[in-house]
Design an enzyme around this catalytic site. Structure first.
Site, short mmCIF file in Angstrom:
data_model
loop_
_atom_site.label_atom_id
_atom_site.label_comp_id
_atom_site.label_asym_id
_atom_site.label_seq_id
_atom_site.Cartn_x
_atom_site.Cartn_y
_atom_site.Cartn_z
N CYS A 56 3.14 -0.18 7.10
CA CYS A 56 1.70 -1.04 7.10
C CYS A 56 1.89 -2.19 6.17
O CYS A 56 0.84 -2.94 6.99
CB CYS A 56 -0.12 0.30 6.76
N CYS B 213 1.50 6.61 2.88
CA CYS B 213 1.23 5.87 1.87
C CYS B 213 1.33 6.52 0.25
O CYS B 213 1.86 5.73 -0.49
CB CYS B 213 -0.80 5.83 1.79
FE1 FES Z 1 -0.21 1.09 4.29
FE2 FES Z 1 -1.56 3.22 3.13
S1 FES Z 1 -2.19 2.25 4.45
S2 FES Z 1 -0.29 2.51 2.41
#
Ligand code: FES
Length: 145
Positions: free
Chosen positions: A35, A106
């Site tokens: 992400c 995450c």
């Molecule tokens: Fe990036 Fe959770 S969406 S760490």
């Protein structure tokens, strides 16, 4: 059932050990390859006992990253380095009573930040460590997730 457990919400809304540590003995900065979020973890270590006496973290990450990091700092504070190295993202997720499947990645950020901060501590002190702590250069630092 709520998407997030009460513990996740608590650690997200009231994260423990947030901040910067000026005199840290080890600093780990990691990025989540999935992400792009980033996290920095600071540790203070007692050289006699090898116990992590203080931990702080900062993150540019989502709520799940904040909650898992907060829980991870609670789980390693006051613990010997050897024990902190065994902390897995799964153990952190369990301690939070779970995360939605799409947010499990995450939690890897927290685990990796802890390991990278410990590796930095070892580097600074000239303490040798095994292959499992070496950086593969992929950015996420972790295989299997
Ligand atoms: Fe990036 Fe959770 S969406 S760490």
């Amino acid at each position: 059932m709520a998407l997030y457990s009460e513990k996740v919400m608590d650690h997200f809304l009231h994260p423990r050990n947030v901040g910067k540590m000026e005199d840290a003995d080890g600093v780990g900065e990691v990025g989540n390859a999935k992400c792009g979020d980033i996290m920095r973890m600071y540790i203070k270590v007692d050289p006699e006992t090898q116990i992590i006496t203080d931990v702080k973290f900062n993150t540019f990450g989502c709520g799940s990253a904040i909650a898992t990091s907060s829980m991870a700092t609670e789980m390693i504070k006051g613990k010997p380095i050897a024990q902190a190295l065994e902390l897995s993202n799964r153990a952190v997720v369990e301690a939070l009573d779970g995360l939605p499947a799409q947010k499990i990645h995450c939690s890897v950020l927290a685990e990796q930040a802890v390991r990278t901060a410990i590796r930095d501590y070892f580097d600074r002190k000239g303490i040798p460590y095994g292959k499992e702590l070496e950086d593969c250069g992929e950015g996420c630092g972790h295989c299997g997730d």
